[in-house]
Design an enzyme around this catalytic site. Structure first.
Site, PDB file in Angstrom:
ATOM      1  N   SER A 106       0.810  -1.226   0.000  1.00  0.00           N
ATOM      2  CA  SER A 106       0.000   0.000   0.000  1.00  0.00           C
ATOM      3  C   SER A 106       0.842   1.274   0.000  1.00  0.00           C
ATOM      4  CB  SER A 106      -0.955   0.019   1.191  1.00  0.00           C
ATOM      5  OG  SER A 106      -0.255   0.216   2.391  1.00  0.00           O
TER       6      SER A 106
ATOM      7  N   LYS B 127       1.209   4.075   6.887  1.00  0.00           N
ATOM      8  CA  LYS B 127       0.475   5.038   6.041  1.00  0.00           C
ATOM      9  C   LYS B 127       1.124   6.409   6.134  1.00  0.00           C
ATOM     10  CE  LYS B 127      -2.640   1.975   5.087  1.00  0.00           C
ATOM     11  NZ  LYS B 127      -2.546   1.269   3.842  1.00  0.00           N
TER      12      LYS B 127
END
Length: 174
Positions: free
Chosen positions: A46, A87
């Protein structure tokens, strides 16, 4: 005989000093691990191309103990008791974020994101106001990331640490 007893006492003192030194070193190492830094592994794609699956990172915990997340930080975030995510912090408490035309807008201004791979296409998202004490986070691989678009904003207490160093392969400080 006295000389032998003195030698034994000297050996015991030396052994005791070594034991104390080793125990202090272990205690210091554990304190550093629990309160200052930790090694973490990237277990997803991701954050591609910034981070790749299998890379080893150093996360500083102290950054979010004494400070707050900042836009652009690559952070380790607790999702639940068993899951942690890597993230990027995109929007801060009280800001508005809208995603349209493969572009992120913070308070109506386009966000400069040089870390993204060119040509990424991802869905438009409605305007969101980030609640106080919370942050909007996204992966750099927008089409392949579960992040605040699906999971909602993350509270400050969910932030475990800031990624500061890639140790395997060693190529970059953050």
């Amino acid at each position: 005989m006295e000389n032998s007893a003195a030698k034994n006492i000297g050996r015991y003192k030396e052994i005791r000093e070594w034991i104390v030194t080793i125990l202090v070193a272990i205690a210091l190492g554990l304190a550093l691990h629990f309160f200052v830094f930790e090694r973490v592994s990237v277990l997803q794609t991701s954050m591609y191309p910034t981070l790749k699956d299998g890379e080893q990172l150093i996360m500083l915990k102290i950054n979010y103990i004494i400070g707050k997340p900042k836009r652009g930080d690559i952070a380790i975030i607790r999702f639940d008791a068993s899951q942690k995510y890597v993230k990027r912090v995109i929007a801060m408490p009280g800001e508005t974020i809208q995603i349209t035309g493969n572009k992120v807008y913070i308070n109506g201004e386009a966000l400069d994101e040089p870390y993204l791979q060119s040509g990424l296409e991802y869905f438009d998202e409605p305007l969101v106001v980030v609640p106080e004490g919370s942050y909007f986070v996204m992966g750099d691989n927008r089409p392949g990331s579960s992040d605040s678009r699906q999971l909602g904003c993350f509270e400050e207490r969910d932030f475990l640490g800031k990624v500061v160093l890639r140790i395997s392969p060693f190529t970059k400080f953050y």
